[in-house]
Write a protein that holds these residues in place. Structure first.
Motif, PDB file in Angstrom:
ATOM      1  N   ASP A 154       7.116  42.565  31.007  1.00 11.47           N
ATOM      2  CA  ASP A 154       5.962  41.904  30.366  1.00 11.47           C
ATOM      3  C   ASP A 154       4.693  42.408  31.042  1.00 11.47           C
ATOM      4  O   ASP A 154       4.685  42.705  32.236  1.00 11.47           O
ATOM      5  CB  ASP A 154       6.073  40.370  30.398  1.00 11.47           C
ATOM      6  CG  ASP A 154       6.441  39.785  31.761  1.00 11.47           C
ATOM      7  OD1 ASP A 154       6.840  40.542  32.675  1.00 11.47           O
ATOM      8  OD2 ASP A 154       6.326  38.555  31.921  1.00 11.47           O
ATOM      9  N   HIS A 192      15.572  35.168  28.303  1.00  8.57           N
ATOM     10  CA  HIS A 192      15.877  34.917  29.716  1.00  8.57           C
ATOM     11  C   HIS A 192      15.905  36.191  30.545  1.00  8.57           C
ATOM     12  O   HIS A 192      16.404  36.192  31.658  1.00  8.57           O
ATOM     13  CB  HIS A 192      17.163  34.098  29.820  1.00  8.57           C
ATOM     14  CG  HIS A 192      17.033  32.787  29.097  1.00  8.57           C
ATOM     15  ND1 HIS A 192      16.167  31.797  29.514  1.00  8.57           N
ATOM     16  CD2 HIS A 192      17.575  32.347  27.925  1.00  8.57           C
ATOM     17  CE1 HIS A 192      16.202  30.787  28.653  1.00  8.57           C
ATOM     18  NE2 HIS A 192      17.041  31.092  27.673  1.00  8.57           N
ATOM     19  N   LYS A 210      12.016  37.928  35.334  1.00 10.03           N
ATOM     20  CA  LYS A 210      12.740  38.380  34.133  1.00 10.03           C
ATOM     21  C   LYS A 210      12.349  39.820  33.795  1.00 10.03           C
ATOM     22  O   LYS A 210      11.294  40.302  34.174  1.00 10.03           O
ATOM     23  CB  LYS A 210      12.380  37.476  32.949  1.00 10.03           C
ATOM     24  CG  LYS A 210      12.744  36.012  33.200  1.00 10.03           C
ATOM     25  CD  LYS A 210      12.708  35.180  31.939  1.00 10.03           C
ATOM     26  CE  LYS A 210      11.356  34.580  31.655  1.00 10.03           C
ATOM     27  NZ  LYS A 210      11.427  33.541  30.593  1.00 10.03           N
TER      28      LYS A 210
HETATM   29  N1  LIG Z   1       8.632  38.694  34.089  1.00 11.92           N
HETATM   30  C1  LIG Z   1       8.502  37.341  34.143  1.00 11.92           C
HETATM   31  N2  LIG Z   1       9.404  36.627  34.825  1.00 11.92           N
HETATM   32  C2  LIG Z   1       9.304  35.284  34.888  1.00 11.92           C
HETATM   33  C3  LIG Z   1       8.242  34.586  34.273  1.00 11.92           C
HETATM   34  C4  LIG Z   1       7.302  35.361  33.546  1.00 11.92           C
HETATM   35  O1  LIG Z   1       6.355  34.833  32.930  1.00 11.92           O
HETATM   36  N3  LIG Z   1       7.462  36.741  33.486  1.00 11.92           N
HETATM   37  N4  LIG Z   1       8.149  33.214  34.392  1.00 11.92           N
HETATM   38  C5  LIG Z   1       8.802  32.630  35.581  1.00 11.92           C
HETATM   39  C6  LIG Z   1       8.834  31.174  35.573  1.00 11.92           C
HETATM   40  S1  LIG Z   1       7.410  30.378  36.008  1.00 11.92           S
HETATM   41  C7  LIG Z   1       9.987  30.464  35.328  1.00 11.92           C
HETATM   42  S2  LIG Z   1      10.025  28.800  35.477  1.00 11.92           S
HETATM   43  C8  LIG Z   1      11.233  31.161  34.924  1.00 11.92           C
HETATM   44  C9  LIG Z   1      11.715  30.640  33.584  1.00 11.92           C
HETATM   45  O2  LIG Z   1      12.896  31.292  33.208  1.00 11.92           O
HETATM   46  P1  LIG Z   1      13.568  31.031  31.781  1.00 11.92           P
HETATM   47  O3  LIG Z   1      12.540  31.261  30.719  1.00 11.92           O
HETATM   48  O4  LIG Z   1      14.726  31.951  31.710  1.00 11.92           O
HETATM   49  O5  LIG Z   1      14.019  29.580  31.766  1.00 11.92           O
HETATM   50  O6  LIG Z   1      11.055  32.572  34.789  1.00 11.92           O
HETATM   51  C10 LIG Z   1      10.213  33.166  35.755  1.00 11.92           C
HETATM   52  N5  LIG Z   1      10.247  34.600  35.591  1.00 11.92           N
END
Ligand SMILES: Nc1nc2c(c(=O)[nH]1)N[C@H]1C(S)=C(S)[C@@H](COP(=O)(O)O)O[C@H]1N2
Ligand SMILES: [Mo]
Length: 370
Positions: A154, A192, A210
């Motif tokens: 992202d 996810h 992610k």
């Molecule tokens: N690349 C990426 N990873 C990320 C995020 C994101 O916005 N971008 N959000 C984070 C946050 S704040 C949370 S709480 C979790 C949520 O994971 P889920 O959507 O699989 O429940 O991913 C995390 N990893």
């Protein structure tokens, strides 16, 4: 007028249907921030299609074939791995609970800005993939480098910077820290982190990056927005409603000890006969040792039954069968205790970003017939 109505409906607690998901509670629609409705917390593993979603930026669509993971920085052999390379490494399975740092934000008074998550920005899944430490070893990481930085596919947009974060080497080398390729027996869904996400068992969701596509070993931590001021907690408790000095904040890592009541629903009416009170409890890197329930606002407490499996990192289900002696309105509370002796407090520590809500959970229930 129509636009106003639509916006109201979108921001409320109404459930919405998004392709690939069961009806979820909507907090944001672009990109989707989706809360898991309470009924899914009756099973130990949260189904992928009901697992909460938190994304700060538009969700990337990564192609598994052309996917490449770069490992660079303080390493002797910088690497570019494809999905097959990751699949060929030894695979490990770790059941672990992930909770958004902002879960329960809606309960803080005074209120704080941000997604008004209630109880459902949490889920428990079985994650599978190679150990991060094996990937770091392949790259010949410099062992005295203290941090590992991660970037996902992202990308930043006008108002929101790229989501890049770094974490201490010690936790990154833990055998349960994985680069997960699978979630509950399926390839990771796009929501996810397909095809690869970081699993940091016991730590808040913001650490579970992610769509990971770059891993950089470094001597110093990343200093971007998502390291500071985001995901930080005041070093000293503040009077509720007051601002905090940026240099008096620490990074949030492990999750607190916490239990929540899933059944019965708050402000519902009980059917005649024994009332089944149930929920979940978790404790970050510790194990849940005990859950107690009070049906009289905290005067008396009794132990709830806990699901047998007692692992670090994964939640336990609990239940309590209660026979009310007379009709009336009851306040039911639950509190958890963990293997480090931490007890869920009556009062959560107010903080300007509304992180780490873990006060004793509380519901009201009307008993009309006994
Ligand atoms: N690349 C990426 N990873 C990320 C995020 C994101 O916005 N971008 N959000 C984070 C946050 S704040 C949370 S709480 C979790 C949520 O994971 P889920 O959507 O699989 O429940 O991913 C995390 N990893
Ligand atoms: Mo989060």
């Amino acid at each position: 007028m129509a636009a106003v109505l639509a916006a109201t409906a979108l921001r409320g607690d109404d459930s919405v249907t998004v392709p690939g998901k069961k009806p979820m509670l909507l907090h944001n629609d672009r990109p989707e921030d989706l809360e898991t409705p309470p009924e899914y917390f009756r099973s130990w593993l949260t189904p992928n299609d009901a697992f909460y979603v938190r994304q700060h930026l538009p969700r990337p669509k990564v192609n598994g074939e052309s996917y490449r993971l770069t490992v660079n920085g303080k390493v002797s052999k910088p690497l570019t791995l494809n999905l097959d390379d990751l699949r060929k490494l030894p695979q490990f399975e770790v059941p672990a609970t992930m909770e958004c740092a902002g879960n329960g934000r809606a309960f803080f008074r005074p209120r704080v800005p941000g997604s008004q998550w209630m109880r459902g920005a949490i889920g428990n899944a079985s994650w599978r993939g190679p150990r991060l430490s094996d990937v770091l070893k392949l790259a010949g990481f410099q062992p005295d480098a203290a941090f590992v930085e991660f970037d996902g596919a992202d990308e930043g947009v006008l108002s929101t910077p790229d989501f890049v974060r770094s974490f201490p080497m010690k936790k990154m080398l833990h055998p349960a820290t994985l680069l997960a390729l699978r979630m509950n027996g399926e390839a990771l869904p796009d929501f996810h982190g397909f095809p690869c996400r970081l699993i940091v068992p016991g730590w808040v969701g913001a650490c579970w990056l992610k769509w990971v596509r770059r891993i950089t070993v470094s001597e110093t931590p990343n200093t971007g927005f998502f390291m500071n001021p985001a995901y930080r907690f005041p070093r000293y408790d503040l009077p509720p409603g007051t601002p905090v000095k940026p240099d008096e904040l620490d990074m949030i890592q492990g999750m607190a000890v916490k239990s929540i009541i899933m059944d019965p629903v708050d402000q519902s009416t009980a059917a005649a006969g024994p009332v089944n009170i149930s929920g979940i409890a978790w404790a970050g890197e510790e194990k849940v040792e005990r859950v107690e329930v009070s049906t009289d606002g905290g005067m008396h407490w009794a132990a709830a039954g806990l699901s047998r499996e007692n692992l670090p990192f994964a939640w336990r289900l609990w239940n309590f069968s209660w026979q009310p002696k007379k009709r009336g309105y009851y306040t039911v509370l639950s509190r958890a205790t963990d293997s480090a002796g931490r007890v869920q407090p009556f009062v959560a520590v107010w903080n300007p970003s509304g992180y780490a809500w873990n006060a004793v959970d509380r519901i009201g229930i009307l008993v009309e017939h006994v």
